[in-house]
Every structure is written in structure tokens, then in C-alpha cells.
Design a protein around this motif. Sequence first.
Motif, short mmCIF file in Angstrom:
data_model
loop_
_atom_site.label_atom_id
_atom_site.label_comp_id
_atom_site.label_asym_id
_atom_site.label_seq_id
_atom_site.Cartn_x
_atom_site.Cartn_y
_atom_site.Cartn_z
N UNK A 64 0.80 -1.22 0.00
CA UNK A 64 0.00 0.00 0.00
C UNK A 64 0.83 1.27 0.00
N UNK A 65 2.12 1.15 0.19
CA UNK A 65 2.93 2.36 0.20
C UNK A 65 3.08 2.90 -1.22
N UNK A 66 3.24 4.21 -1.35
CA UNK A 66 3.33 4.78 -2.71
C UNK A 66 4.63 4.35 -3.41
N UNK A 67 4.54 4.27 -4.72
CA UNK A 67 5.71 3.88 -5.50
C UNK A 67 6.66 5.07 -5.61
N UNK A 68 7.93 4.74 -5.71
CA UNK A 68 8.90 5.81 -5.93
C UNK A 68 8.80 6.29 -7.37
N UNK A 69 9.35 7.45 -7.62
CA UNK A 69 9.28 8.01 -8.98
C UNK A 69 10.04 7.13 -9.97
N UNK A 70 11.13 6.52 -9.50
CA UNK A 70 11.89 5.63 -10.39
C UNK A 70 11.06 4.43 -10.81
N UNK A 71 10.32 3.84 -9.85
CA UNK A 71 9.47 2.71 -10.19
C UNK A 71 8.38 3.11 -11.18
N UNK A 72 7.78 4.28 -10.96
CA UNK A 72 6.75 4.76 -11.88
C UNK A 72 7.34 4.98 -13.26
N UNK A 73 8.51 5.57 -13.32
CA UNK A 73 9.15 5.82 -14.61
C UNK A 73 9.46 4.51 -15.34
N UNK A 74 9.96 3.54 -14.60
CA UNK A 74 10.29 2.24 -15.21
C UNK A 74 9.03 1.58 -15.74
N UNK A 75 7.95 1.61 -14.95
CA UNK A 75 6.70 0.99 -15.42
C UNK A 75 6.17 1.70 -16.65
N UNK A 76 6.26 3.02 -16.66
CA UNK A 76 5.79 3.77 -17.83
C UNK A 76 6.62 3.46 -19.08
N UNK A 77 7.93 3.33 -18.90
CA UNK A 77 8.78 2.98 -20.03
C UNK A 77 8.43 1.59 -20.56
N UNK A 78 8.16 0.65 -19.65
CA UNK A 78 7.78 -0.70 -20.07
C UNK A 78 6.46 -0.67 -20.83
N UNK A 79 5.49 0.09 -20.34
CA UNK A 79 4.20 0.18 -21.03
C UNK A 79 4.35 0.81 -22.40
#
Length: 138
Positions: A64-79
Motif C-alpha cells: 500500500x505504500x506509494x511507488x517511488x518516482x523511479x518505479x513509476x518511470x520504469x513501469x511507464x517505459x515498459x508500457x
Amino acid sequence: MSWRQAILLSSLLAMVLLCMLQEGTCASVGSSQAVGEEAQEGMKQKIFMPESDASNFLKRRGKRSPKSQDEVNVENRQKLRNDELRREYYEEQRNEFENFVEEQRDEQEERTREAVEQWRQWHYDGLYPPYLYNRHHI
């Protein structure tokens, strides 16, 4: 009985020879084999991490903790990469289908043109131009 002894003796001799050759190669490559094992251990250290680090890596963030910006960036790059690959795939499929349809259409036009040409040759009455008003009615 003699042939059994010959086979037994030759197999025993081959086994002794193989054992001696194996020990000889181990002795001759001993120093480089030790270097190879050290390099292999170094490679394992680069690939694998200690168990404590691995468990900390997995427990670093709760569900439930918020994702770090790096994780969000990595997921967006993968998408974005997946979207690009999907787009390229469907574009390639569409191009192949369009080429197939174009070839089919060309073949149909060729067959139609040949059929019309054959019909004209069959019905040609020797007059030029072969229009209906040039036909002689009896």
C-alpha cells in the motif's frame, strides 16, 4: 574362451588408459583450472546477492505504500515499449494483408482481361473497329 579373455583384457586396458589420460589432463591444466574457478566465483558474486540483501530488496516497499518516482518511470517505459511493439506488430500484419489483397486483385484483373481478350478474339468478325453498327445483318 580365448576371445572372452581378449575382450576383457582390451576393455581393462582401455579403462586404465582413460584413467591415466584423465589424471594427466587434470595435472596439466591444474593452474588454469584454479584461475577459472576463481573467475567463476567472481561471476557468481556479480550475479547473485547475499540472502539478507535479497530479502530486503523484496521487503523494501509494502503493497500500500506509494511507488517511488523511479518505479513509476520504469513501469511507464515498459508500457510505452509494449505499446510500440504492439503497434509495430499490427502495422506489419496490416501491410502484409494489404500486399496479399493487392496481389489477389491484380490476379483477378489479369484473369478478367484474358477472358475479355479471348471473347473478343472469338467474336471478331474481321471488321475494324468491331462495333455493333459495323455488323452486316442478313
